[in-house]
Scaffold this active site. Structure first.
Site, PDB file in Angstrom:
ATOM      1  N   ASP A 479       6.034  -1.661  -0.350  1.00 25.92           N
ATOM      2  CA  ASP A 479       4.688  -1.278  -0.768  1.00 25.92           C
ATOM      3  C   ASP A 479       3.681  -2.346  -0.350  1.00 25.92           C
ATOM      4  OD1 ASP A 479       2.716   0.175  -2.029  1.00 25.92           O
ATOM      5  OD2 ASP A 479       3.692   0.213  -3.983  1.00 25.92           O
ATOM      6  N   ASP A 549      -0.185   8.800  -2.611  1.00 26.01           N
ATOM      7  CA  ASP A 549       0.115   8.746  -4.041  1.00 26.01           C
ATOM      8  C   ASP A 549      -0.215  10.057  -4.722  1.00 26.01           C
ATOM      9  OD1 ASP A 549       1.305   6.351  -4.440  1.00 26.01           O
ATOM     10  OD2 ASP A 549      -0.509   5.269  -5.004  1.00 26.01           O
TER      11      ASP A 549
END
Ligand code: DGJ
Length: 739
Positions: A479, A549
């Site tokens: 990430d 997301d």
């Protein structure tokens, strides 16, 4: 078969394969000129009519005969300031402060295959038969600098890969202020520019505008390729559709600051320039040093946008992505992020994992929150040791238990970041990117580690490889949750601060390179607050990326549709999440959530224990379906048929390589009363094969389905089920067609 012919008399290079021709030549001033780029044409000794010399008022000329002006020359790697006033591909500052360059042809070489770009991701070949590469060397006598322009034409793809290398051959310092990867001067401006723009949770929306004189550009100066603008743009003709017409796709294989630009000049020439964003860029080339630009790829299509995308999918899926997972069906995973966020312990995870296993999930992924001090977003990042409060037996024990259950185990990292509240920051406060004497901004309470420094990358490599070696870990989610501010490296001298953004990305690539070499069977999935670094550079190391997301099925239609313009379906992480959805609070049916996510690297992003027995049965069915068809869904030929940007209904499909199977995804956002008749003309089928449609059991020839269309009329009739389960809005269907 790709080939490159050099016509010595006219000094023309003809790069061609069955699909495209790319013609360049040495102009009379020694620079490289552009003659033609497009559909394959016959080879000729010369193309004199393509160079249109003429005298034009208010033009500056290079020579006294008043017809050679760089303003009117179509060029390959132009410079500014000697009669050309358009944006250049290259700008070098000499020691005396001058910025004029004059790179003239010296020699060239043609070699089979494709050389590697050191330290940078790039397309590759597996054998020398797959491509031919031309390297043209040019030299500037005053700057004492060498320019090497690299062109690779692929054997079976309508694609050219380009990059440039600049070497300081003298003994004085040079500063590169701009070093683009790609420049193409097209002879007209009759194009629609497509860009892929957005923000967090709405990445890669398709935006279009008509090219007009002046500059049309997108880019990033955030340090990452960004949610806002992808390093990919398209020029298509006004009449081009998904199925027909001309289109050029331009893609930069890079994950940092980028500029994608088209400049239409006073005579309607369109200059496309692609590369590292020159804003703030200043690369010092000391005597003997060299700078290699990232690679850019141009794809040409005369078969519409689908054909362009399919070329990118093949090239990026098979000759950019690499390694063990490149061609393998991707494991069906369950990620605990939306199920628990940071609030979990081992028993809670085990319960989620057990239900996932019961349903047939293959890989359990533990997301953010497993390491020291990480109970909130403002602490822990950088301290890559298991958190004893949540995982008293460590990562290895959890991973082993998951393996014993019969699933693989995956783990989340955010290697490039640290929180001010971390042991790592307390030990190395100078390891972050920040400007001396200035305030340090944060994003999500975190600072960015200075990956331009080798010792920082070394440290993170050691931490990650120790964890990877200590436990059966099969997958890493990498990430990256903030962009760079106050860009400055404490390790570099003042005259090298313009290098930090690029050196940072080189550090990221270095870490990826070392980890993927040391752990070749680990599947890497990249992520940057969803799709903030969904770019070809990262795809070289991580064959899949978390697309966004936003996990809402309706929102995902646009995100996945836009992303598919350049990126292979196998690269798009796509998960079924809970309802109401966490980002938009929408309730969509479980089957629609899956029907969207099937076209991607499929998984779940929820605690399956929260589902009813009926829903669990449905989930088991989804997983069985995906296991059966994922080869087609992830590696088939993908066609976009109806765009979510243009209406209420989206349709796309994937066809198996042998054309014997196809899966059509049909999605409708809002229902309506008494709906019109509707058919969708399919693509890519074998016209002579008879296909059975799983939904109604009827059989149709491929030519019927492609010309008459698949009948998708939806008639709501009869009475609504009494239990209220009637699905109206957010409906979807999968049509499975088998020959
Ligand atoms: C952002 C990612 O996109 C999410 O999937 C999740 O991993 C969080 N970060 C964790 O902090």
């Amino acid at each position: 078969m790709a080939n490159i012919i050099y016509h010595e008399k006219a000094r023309i290079f003809h790069l061609y394969n069955d699909k495209i021709s790319y013609l360049i030549y040495v102009m009379e001033n020694g620079h490289l000129g552009q003659l033609y780029c497009g559909k394959r044409i016959h080879d000729r000794e010369d193309f004199p009519y393509l160079v249109e010399y003429s005298q034009r008022p208010t033009t500056s000329y290079l020579y006294s005969d008043r017809d050679f002006s760089l303003s009117h020359m179509k060029q390959e790697y132009p410079v500014y300031g000697s009669t050309d006033y358009r944006q250049p591909a290259l700008e070098i500052k000499l020691e005396n402060g001058s910025r004029i360059s004059d790179f003239c042809y010296v020699f060239h070489s043609i070699q089979p295959g494709k050389p590697k770009l050191e330290g940078l991701p790039a397309t590759y070949t597996e054998s020398d038969e797959e491509a031919v590469t031309l390297c043209v060397t040019l030299y500037d006598q005053i700057a004492k600098a060498r320019l090497k322009l690299l062109y690779t034409i692929f054997d079976s793809e309508a694609a050219i890969a380009r990059s440039a290398k600049i070497e300081n051959d003298g003994n004085r310092e040079l500063h590169l202020l701009r070093a683009m990867s790609f420049n193409l001067d097209l002879p007209d401006k009759d194009y629609i520019w497509m860009q892929f723009s957005g923000s967090w949770s709405r990445e890669r929306y398709i935006k279009e505008r008509v090219l007009e004189p002046g500059i049309t550009a997108v880019g990033s100066v955030k340090g990452n390729s960004s949610h806002d603008q992808n390093p990919f743009v398209v020029l298509k003709r006004p009449y081009t559709t998904e199925e027909t017409g001309e289109a050029f796709g331009f893609s930069l294989i890079y994950s940092g600051n980028h500029l994608m630009q088209a400049e239409v000049d006073s005579h309607d020439v369109t200059r496309v320039t692609v590369g590292i964003h020159p804003f703030g860029f200043d690369w010092k080339l000391a005597a003997g040093e060299a700078f290699q630009t990232p690679e850019a790829v141009m794809v040409y299509s005369d078969g519409g946008l689908n054909a362009m995308s399919q070329t990118f999918h093949r090239l990026y899926g098979k000759r950019l992505a690499r390694g063990y997972w490149r061609d393998r069906p991707r494991p069906i995973l369950l990620n605990n992020w939306e199920a628990t966020y940071l609030d979990f312990d081992e028993p809670k995870l085990m319960k989620i994992a057990q239900q996932a296993k019961n349903c047939g999930v293959e890989l359990f992924v533990l997301d953010d929150g497993w390491f020291m001090g990480r109970n909130d977003f403002d602490c822990g990042l950088g301290d890559w040791y298991p958190n004893p409060d949540k995982l008293p037996n460590g990562i290895s024990s959890l991973a082993e238990k998951i393996e014993e259950m019969g699933m693989r185990f995956g783990l989340w990292f955010e290697p490039e970041m640290l929180n001010p509240d971390s042991e790592l920051y307390r030990a190395h406060p100078d390891w972050i990117i920040c400007t001396p004497d200035r305030h340090v901004s944060h994003g999500r309470h975190q600072y960015v580690l200075d990956f331009s420094r080798k010792e920082v990358v070394d440290y993170i490599y050691d931490r990650m490889s120790e964890i990877l070696s200590s436990a059966p870990i099969s997958y890493i989610k990498w990430d990256m949750n903030r962009s760079i501010t106050e860009c400055y490296s404490a390790a570099l001298p003042p005259d090298r601060q313009g290098e930090v953004f690029h050196r940072y990305i080189l550090g990221v690539y270095d870490l990826y390179d070392r980890l993927t070499k040391a752990f070749p069977e680990v599947l890497f999935e990249s992520c940057a607050s969803g799709g903030g670094r969904f770019d070809p550079g990262i795809l070289y190391y991580a064959p899949q990326a978390w697309t966004s997301d936003c996990t809402d099925a309706v929102e995902r239609l646009k995100i996945q549709y836009g992303t598919s313009m350049c990126y292979p379906i196998s690269s798009m992480g796509a998960h079924v999440s809970a309802v109401p959805n966490d980002q938009v609070f929408r309730n969509t049916p479980l089957h629609t959530r899956a029907n969207v996510a099937f076209f991607g690297a499929f998984g779940y992003e929820l605690d399956l224990n929260t589902l009813t027995e009926d829903e669990l049965v449905e989930v088991r069915g989804q997983i069985d379906f995906m296991k059966k068809y994922r080869n087609i869904l992830q590696y088939g030929t993908f066609y976009r048929l109806k765009s979510p940007f243009e209406g209420n209904i989206t349709v796309w499909m994937s066809v198996s390589q042998d054309k014997k199977q196809a899966i059509v995804g049909w999605y409708r956002v809002l229902n309506g009363a008494n709906q019109p008749y509707s058919r969708v003309r399919l693509q890519g089928l074998d016209p002579d094969l008879l296909y059975r449609n799983n939904l109604d059991g009827k059989q149709h020839y491929g030519d019927e389905l492609m010309n008459l269309g698949l009948v998708t009329t939806d008639i709501m009739s009869g009475e609504a089920p009494q239990d209220g389960s009637a699905c109206t809005d957010f409906e979807s269907r999968l049509y499975i067609l088998e020959a």
